[in-house]
Design an enzyme around this catalytic site. Structure first.
Site, short mmCIF file in Angstrom:
data_model
loop_
_atom_site.label_atom_id
_atom_site.label_comp_id
_atom_site.label_asym_id
_atom_site.label_seq_id
_atom_site.Cartn_x
_atom_site.Cartn_y
_atom_site.Cartn_z
N TYR A 228 73.54 63.41 44.17
CA TYR A 228 72.56 62.58 44.30
C TYR A 228 72.82 61.43 45.38
CZ TYR A 228 69.93 64.24 40.50
OH TYR A 228 69.02 65.34 39.85
N GLU A 229 73.98 61.04 45.45
CA GLU A 229 74.47 59.95 46.49
C GLU A 229 73.74 60.38 47.86
OE1 GLU A 229 78.65 59.15 46.31
OE2 GLU A 229 78.17 57.49 47.52
N GLY A 230 74.11 61.76 48.29
CA GLY A 230 74.01 62.25 49.41
C GLY A 230 72.27 62.48 49.49
N ARG B 33 84.27 57.30 39.86
CA ARG B 33 84.75 58.47 39.54
C ARG B 33 86.12 58.84 39.57
NH1 ARG B 33 80.84 60.00 44.40
NH2 ARG B 33 78.99 59.41 43.19
N GLY C 163 77.82 62.97 42.98
CA GLY C 163 77.83 62.75 44.42
C GLY C 163 76.74 63.45 45.09
#
Ligand SMILES: O=c1ccn([C@@H]2O[C@H](COP(=O)(O)OP(=O)(O)O)[C@@H](O)[C@H]2O)c(=O)[nH]1
Ligand SMILES: [Ca+2]
Length: 409
Positions: free
Chosen positions: A152-154, A115, A150
């Site tokens: 989705y990462e969480g 990113r 980001g």
């Protein structure tokens, strides 16, 4: 819907797979998920079994391997970066039986390291990886190589932890929040219970997500540039300076006499201790405080929720004997500050581990307390694996993938 392998399957190991009574009608599925993180690339090969068409898929196990550095370190050598992925993917050819190759999906999701790169350079890396995937015998879905949002990462890490701890099925669901501290970004995610949180939270911190026939409205945010290694650069003041070459960045968090260099995201930095000035916990804490103070949203409800913390929270707690590497443990937020004081006020006796240990611990303490607003006595569950499966967003991402492919629902 997914579930764990049930305890009644204890007899499985006693028979060769082909004659095991439990395997009479069992279908096995595999899913390959790459985590292209800022500090390393990892492959997770998950095995699922379906005992009968009307039963949920069960997660049976995981094979995990990793390499360092991450893809972003190959910013100017994309082919070489993709070779690291090829090496890991060859492992999957041994782990997945050839008869399953064609229907086993392979996906790579890159996080904060990519990113932070210039769009064109990141795309060049991803397109080399795509070629490696296309040459493999596995199923390559559309958009199989990408930079993950980001949000989705969480969410996906939250799904993983709450699935592995059994909170997503059955009654009495008491979900856990998650704290993930990567090299370049950090994530906080929890399921808000109070109306107040939903009303007082900026809309882009809330995300609805459907999984296992449930819709979850989660509080989640990924802070880019607030991962542990990015925070080191911020504390050193190395992010503001255009020309890093030849400049020595000094910090009161480092051993006084230290002078060294460090590569991150394809850039070389020179750093060192405060030869003339102050060192120790007090000045160091005010340095790292500047990195977080007033920069993060502080949801009130975190005081009433329980959190799992992993990645660098775990690693630094292990490094300083706050927890055992295998067992993990429960810590109070103040334990990180206590350790930071201990290490920072004796940097020279700890510097053999990592010269950054004092800065890292101080940053973790500041991030938790002044960043997110946790109290000193808040308990954190530090966990690397649950039932021998890594607590990583990759499992949640694989569930999501299988759901999209129609393998599960
Ligand atoms: O399967 C994994 C993947 C990462 N990590 C930890 O995550 C941190 C590194 O973060 P990463 O390279 O993923 O950076 P990001 O891209 O998330 O900022 C390190 O503490 C790793 O030990 C881990 O514990 N298990
Ligand atoms: Ca990560």
């Amino acid at each position: 819907i997914f579930s764990h392998t049930s305890p009644e399957m204890w007899f499985q190991g006693l028979f060769p797979p082909s004659v095991c009574p439990a395997n009479a009608n069992v279908d096995t599925f595999y899913g390959i998920m790459f985590d292209a993180g800022s500090t390393g690339t990892r492959i997770h090969i998950y095995t699922f079994v379906q005992r009968s068409p009307d039963q949920p898929l069960e997660l049976e196990g995981e094979i995990f391997e990793s390499v360092k550095p991450g893809l972003s370190a190959y910013v100017d050598q994309p082919e070489k970066g993709a070779e690291t992925v090829r090496g890991l993917l060859e492992m999957a050819e041994d782990a997945v039986p050839p008869s399953h190759w064609k229907k086993t999906p392979v996906v790579l999701k890159a996080t904060a390291g990519l990113r932070l790169l210039a769009e064109q350079k990141a795309q060049a890396l991803l397109s080399e990886v795509r070629e490696v995937f296309e040459e493999s015998p596995f199923l390559v879905p559309d958009n199989s190589v990408s930079i993950m949002d980001g949000t989705y990462e969480g969410i996906l890490a939250w799904i993983t932890v709450n699935f592995l701890t059994g909170q997503l099925y059955g009654q009495n669901q008491q979900t856990f929040g998650i704290l993930d501290l990567g090299g370049a970004s950090t994530q906080i995610t929890f399921l808000p219970h109070s109306k107040e949180t939903l009303e007082q939270t900026p809309v882009d911190f809330l995300a609805s997500f459907e999984m296992f026939n449930n819709t979850y409205k989660l509080y989640t945010h990924s802070y880019l540039g607030f991962g542990l290694k990015a925070a080191r650069l911020a504390a050193l003041g190395a992010l503001e300076k255009e020309a890093t070459d030849g400049h020595m960045f000094r910090s009161s968090c480092l051993p006084k006499q230290l002078e060294a260099e460090w590569h991150f995201g394809g850039v070389k930095y020179q750093y060192g201790g405060n030869r003339e000035g102050e060192t120790g916990f007090e000045p160091c804490y005010s340095e790292v405080l500047k990195v977080v103070q007033g920069k993060l949203h502080q949801p009130n409800e975190i005081h009433r929720r329980s959190f799992y913390a992993f990645s660098y929270y775990y690693d630094r707690a292990v490094d300083t004997d706050l927890i055992d590497y295998e067992k993990g443990g429960v810590l109070e937020v103040r334990d990180f500050e206590r350790k930071a004081k201990e290490v920072c006020n004796n940097v020279d006796s700890y510097s053999s581990a990592s010269p950054f240990l004092c800065m890292d611990l101080s940053y973790i303490a500041a991030l938790l307390k002044e960043g997110f607003g946790f109290g000193d006595s808040t308990l954190l569950q530090l966990t690397k694996k649950v039932n021998n499966i890594e607590t990583s967003w990759t499992l949640g991402a694989t569930f999501h993938l299988l759901q999209l492919l129609g393998v599960s629902h």
